[in-house]
Design an enzyme around this catalytic site. Structure first.
Site, PDB file in Angstrom:
ATOM      1  N   LYS A  80       0.851  -1.186   0.000  1.00  0.00           N
ATOM      2  CA  LYS A  80       0.000   0.000   0.000  1.00  0.00           C
ATOM      3  C   LYS A  80       0.885   1.234   0.000  1.00  0.00           C
ATOM      4  O   LYS A  80       2.022   1.206   0.498  1.00  0.00           O
ATOM      5  CB  LYS A  80      -0.898   0.020   1.236  1.00  0.00           C
ATOM      6  CG  LYS A  80      -2.157   0.848   1.076  1.00  0.00           C
ATOM      7  CD  LYS A  80      -3.197   0.158   0.204  1.00  0.00           C
ATOM      8  CE  LYS A  80      -4.505   0.927   0.158  1.00  0.00           C
ATOM      9  NZ  LYS A  80      -5.538   0.208  -0.583  1.00  0.00           N
ATOM     10  N   GLY A 179     -20.397   6.852   3.419  1.00  0.00           N
ATOM     11  CA  GLY A 179     -19.456   7.086   2.328  1.00  0.00           C
ATOM     12  C   GLY A 179     -20.106   6.839   0.982  1.00  0.00           C
ATOM     13  O   GLY A 179     -20.443   5.710   0.645  1.00  0.00           O
ATOM     14  N   GLY A 181     -18.892   7.462  -2.156  1.00  0.00           N
ATOM     15  CA  GLY A 181     -17.916   7.558  -3.231  1.00  0.00           C
ATOM     16  C   GLY A 181     -18.220   6.563  -4.338  1.00  0.00           C
ATOM     17  O   GLY A 181     -19.374   6.175  -4.553  1.00  0.00           O
ATOM     18  N   ASN A 182     -17.178   6.127  -5.040  1.00  0.00           N
ATOM     19  CA  ASN A 182     -17.374   5.239  -6.184  1.00  0.00           C
ATOM     20  C   ASN A 182     -18.126   3.965  -5.827  1.00  0.00           C
ATOM     21  O   ASN A 182     -18.992   3.509  -6.572  1.00  0.00           O
ATOM     22  CB  ASN A 182     -16.018   4.875  -6.799  1.00  0.00           C
ATOM     23  CG  ASN A 182     -15.424   6.012  -7.590  1.00  0.00           C
ATOM     24  OD1 ASN A 182     -16.132   6.896  -8.054  1.00  0.00           O
ATOM     25  ND2 ASN A 182     -14.115   6.015  -7.732  1.00  0.00           N
ATOM     26  N   VAL A 183     -17.785   3.370  -4.691  1.00  0.00           N
ATOM     27  CA  VAL A 183     -18.427   2.123  -4.287  1.00  0.00           C
ATOM     28  C   VAL A 183     -19.745   2.388  -3.568  1.00  0.00           C
ATOM     29  O   VAL A 183     -20.775   1.791  -3.896  1.00  0.00           O
ATOM     30  CB  VAL A 183     -17.492   1.280  -3.404  1.00  0.00           C
ATOM     31  CG1 VAL A 183     -18.209   0.032  -2.889  1.00  0.00           C
ATOM     32  CG2 VAL A 183     -16.243   0.870  -4.190  1.00  0.00           C
TER      33      VAL A 183
END
Length: 357
Positions: A80, A179, A181-183
């Site tokens: 990471k 959240g 976001g994209n997901v």
């Protein structure tokens, strides 16, 4: 002006800290294990409060990637990177190029991909200075991983539903998403069409308003998310939200979301189990993205059907984890770790062919 310092961390193969003040770079790259293959993990861009916070996040995320890849048998290891910067204000091509130079120095032992705060467009800029980048927008690459991650999270929610209510249907169930976001946004769309009642939370009020409008969702303030009453709590933002302070506040029957490192400490798995809360281990339920990215390193090249079929297997894996957890009175995160560690010890899923970048 680029300086790179090696940091010795027990249990990790390599940890680098790199700085280039002229281009605004301060980053860490952590390689936890490359036993099963080159380490792959997203490049997170986030305004960490301190150097220590950034390093801790890189280490936790890298180890999680090792277990995720081992569990999914991707033929990859765990790594990471984190860049200390505000992606809305500090992200520039110069910063990304400086980061790419650090990645390039590792000669393929670490492969970068998008993550929180970074995008496919950023990865394309990074690729201008290094070939060790995955999930790009090209015919030979796997592209945006979020649709595969979303699929794996949805399968995880179905596995939770099957375990709790003996049906994969989530019609009428209340699911709270943190959240968007994209997901998180893609997950909200799927759950809406499946008939779920949604509760949404995000620091971006515009996103919250849009989801309330589009899906008839209720909203909850981010600070109150962990204590919202629901059937399934779905953390899809930052990790560490399930911690000694939040577990007693939980008013849900299960936790199943896409965020990495949802448990601040492993003990939270037992604490939730003692409260009768079913936990879908994060690095399994969110592994769709890494499975998709890993597929581009197949000998014959990327095939989305192969990625799809591997992701669909996660439903059965989660059911078996839930069943073993109940039979042996072990927290689900412990059961998942046992399987991942078994695969690591015995080289199950170890890469047999070299990646040609």
């Amino acid at each position: 002006m680029l300086t790179i310092e090696e940091i010795k961390v027990p249990g990790f193969e390599r940890v680098l800290e790199a700085k280039d003040p002229t281009r605004g770079l301060h980053c860490f790259i952590a390689i936890h294990s490359s036993f099963l293959g080159p380490s792959l993990g997203g490049a997170r861009i986030f305004p960490y409060a301190s150097r220590e916070d950034a390093l801790e996040d890189a280490l936790r995320l890298a180890k999680g990637m090792t277990y995720k890849s081992a569990m999914a048998e991707t033929g990859l290891g765990g790594g990471k990177s984190v860049i200390i910067a505000d992606p809305r204000k500090d992200k520039t091509p110069e910063l990304l190029h400086a980061f790419a130079e650090v990645v390039n120095m590792l000669e393929g032992s670490y492969i970068a991909a998008e993550d929180l705060g970074s995008t496919i467009a950023d990865m394309m800029i990074i690729q201008e200075k290094t070939p060790y980048v995955a999930a790009l927008s090209s015919d030979k690459s796997s592209g945006d991983p979020s649709r595969f991650t979303t699929r794996s999270v949805f399968l995880g929610i179905q596995a939770v539903a099957k375990t709790l209510w003996n049906s994969t249907s989530i019609k009428g169930k209340t699911i709270a998403i943190q959240g968007l976001g994209n997901v998180g946004s893609k997950l909200a769309n799927i759950l809406f069409w499946e008939g779920a009642e949604l509760i949404v939370s995000d620091i971006d009020e515009k996103l919250v308003h849009q989801h309330v409008h589009d899906y008839g969702a209720k909203k909850v303030d981010p600070k109150d998310f962990n204590q919202v009453e629901c059937d399934i709590l779905s953390p899809c933002a930052l990790g560490g939200t399930i911690n000694p302070y939040s577990v007693p506040l939980l008013r849900c029957k299960a936790v199943a979301g896409s965020a990495n490192n949802q448990l601040l400490h492993d003990e939270q798995g037992r604490q939730m189990m003692d409260r009768g809360i079913l936990y879908a281990p994060d690095y399994i339920i969110n592994s769709g993205g890494i499975i998709n990215a890993a597929t581009e390193f197949e000998v014959k090249g990327y095939d989305p059907k192969i990625a799809r079929d591997k992701v669909n297997n996660l439903y059965g894996i989660l059911l078996r984890i839930f069943q073993k957890s109940k039979a042996e009175n072990l927290p689900t995160n412990v059961v998942a770790d046992q399987i991942a560690e078994h695969n690591l010890k015995h080289g199950i899923g170890k890469r047999q062919s070299k990646i040609n970048f």
